[in-house]
Design an enzyme around this catalytic site. Structure first.
Site, mmCIF file in Angstrom:
data_model
loop_
_atom_site.group_PDB
_atom_site.id
_atom_site.type_symbol
_atom_site.label_atom_id
_atom_site.label_comp_id
_atom_site.label_asym_id
_atom_site.label_seq_id
_atom_site.Cartn_x
_atom_site.Cartn_y
_atom_site.Cartn_z
ATOM 1 N N CYS A 78 41.902 9.122 43.627
ATOM 2 C CA CYS A 78 42.132 9.573 45.000
ATOM 3 C C CYS A 78 43.556 9.156 45.371
ATOM 4 O O CYS A 78 43.790 7.989 45.702
ATOM 5 C CB CYS A 78 41.112 8.959 45.944
ATOM 6 N N HIS A 155 40.697 19.033 38.298
ATOM 7 C CA HIS A 155 41.218 20.042 39.224
ATOM 8 C C HIS A 155 41.348 21.386 38.530
ATOM 9 O O HIS A 155 41.732 21.456 37.356
ATOM 10 C CB HIS A 155 42.604 19.624 39.747
ATOM 11 N N GLU A 204 37.820 20.137 48.250
ATOM 12 C CA GLU A 204 37.591 18.944 47.444
ATOM 13 C C GLU A 204 36.133 18.817 47.006
ATOM 14 O O GLU A 204 35.214 18.950 47.830
ATOM 15 C CB GLU A 204 37.979 17.685 48.229
ATOM 16 N N CYS A 213 45.293 16.594 49.792
ATOM 17 C CA CYS A 213 44.665 16.045 48.586
ATOM 18 C C CYS A 213 45.794 15.611 47.656
ATOM 19 O O CYS A 213 46.528 16.452 47.127
ATOM 20 C CB CYS A 213 43.781 17.096 47.919
ATOM 21 N N GLY A 216 45.291 16.614 44.136
ATOM 22 C CA GLY A 216 45.449 18.077 44.077
ATOM 23 C C GLY A 216 46.917 18.468 44.036
ATOM 24 O O GLY A 216 47.319 19.363 43.280
#
Ligand SMILES: N[C@H](CCC[C@H](N)C(=O)O)C(=O)O
Length: 274
Positions: A78, A155, A204, A213, A216
């Site tokens: 994260c 991802h 997400e 994100c 991301g």
């Protein structure tokens, strides 16, 4: 199993509006269950957050950072939270996550992170079967020919003409939960702009649409470099909540710089949530 401590101090923080409840369990254990995560993350009956973050002692780093999505699922990485945690501890830190150890350096407004090297092999994303992850021969309605990157967490990135025209609230969960992704996946729709910056929106895994994100933004910049759409040396990624600066060239770690904001510190009676 009930948590071992009844009172819980937490820090509410966010990175570009991707918000977190951060529990510091480095001195005393807190047994975080998926039920408790969902209760705390609930924006109507709980504190409210995209992810719940728990700091714990670590043998191989300064501390460990556990990451729980709002649905209670525990995940590997994260980026926005790692910047918040780096800002919170206030010094350079090696942070152990289940997706690998990352390093953070705080600055006046946030932090810079080295997020580790991205992975591309189909079984490291992971996908359910072998495939060229740089040009995946799959589609979901108008989302076609994606590229997949693992930046600690998985991802899939679709490059589109106009991110605003994609019905991500409808298509996101369809892609997230497709059997092609045995651990589900974070869904990114991106447009490379004429100035080399990237506009990005993210659905997400385990949380839904967020304002930003970090992983991301990292994965999408890596994907754009692999597709030769940008140089990657210093790419600005425009998210709904603001901009991140991402750098990556093959063989290097992905570097991310961006803001981290402390909103408030609070205390709750855990028994009120169970
Ligand atoms: N918002 C986070 C990503 C959380 C990813 C999580 N949704 C997953 O299941 O991997 C970030 O800034 O990197």
């Amino acid at each position: 199993m009930r948590p071992s401590s009844s009172k819980l101090t937490f820090h509410k923080m966010h990175g570009l509006g991707n918000d977190f409840v951060i529990v510091d369990a480095r001195q005393h254990a807190v047994t975080m269950t998926d039920e408790l995560v969902r209760a705390l993350a609930n924006r109507r009956t709980g504190i409210g957050c995209d992810q719940l973050i728990q700091l714990e002692p670590s043998q191989e780093a300064d501390f460990a950072m556990r990451i729980f999505n709002a649905d209670g699922s525990e995940v590997e990485a994260c980026g926005n939270a790692a910047r918040c945690v780096t800002q919170l501890v206030g010094h350079e830190a090696q942070i152990a996550t289940t997706g690998g150890t990352i390093s953070g350096t705080p600055d006046d407004t946030g932090a810079t992170l080295d997020m580790g090297e991205p992975r591309f092999d189909w079984d490291t994303i992971p996908l359910a079967y072998a495939m060229d992850t740089t040009n995946m021969p799959v589609r979901w309605e108008e989302l076609t020919n994606p590229i997949a990157v693992n930046i600690g967490n998985p991802h899939v990135i679709f490059f589109v003409e106009d991110t605003a025209s994609v019905d991500l609230a409808r298509l996101g969960p369809i892609v997230e939960n497709d059997p092609l992704f045995p651990e589900r996946i974070n869904v990114n729709v991106a447009t490379v702009e004429s100035d080399g910056s990237i506009t990005l929106r993210v659905w997400e895994r385990g949380t839904g649409l967020t304002r930003a994100c970090g992983t991301g933004a990292c994965a999408t910049t890596v994907a754009a470099v692999r597709r030769k759409l940008v140089s990657g040396r210093e790419t600005t990624v425009h998210l709904p909540g603001g901009d991140l600066a991402i750098s990556w060239e093959p063989g290097q770690e992905v570097r991310m710089t961006g803001p981290a904001a402390h909103v408030f510190t609070g205390e709750i009676e855990l028994d009120d949530f169970l």
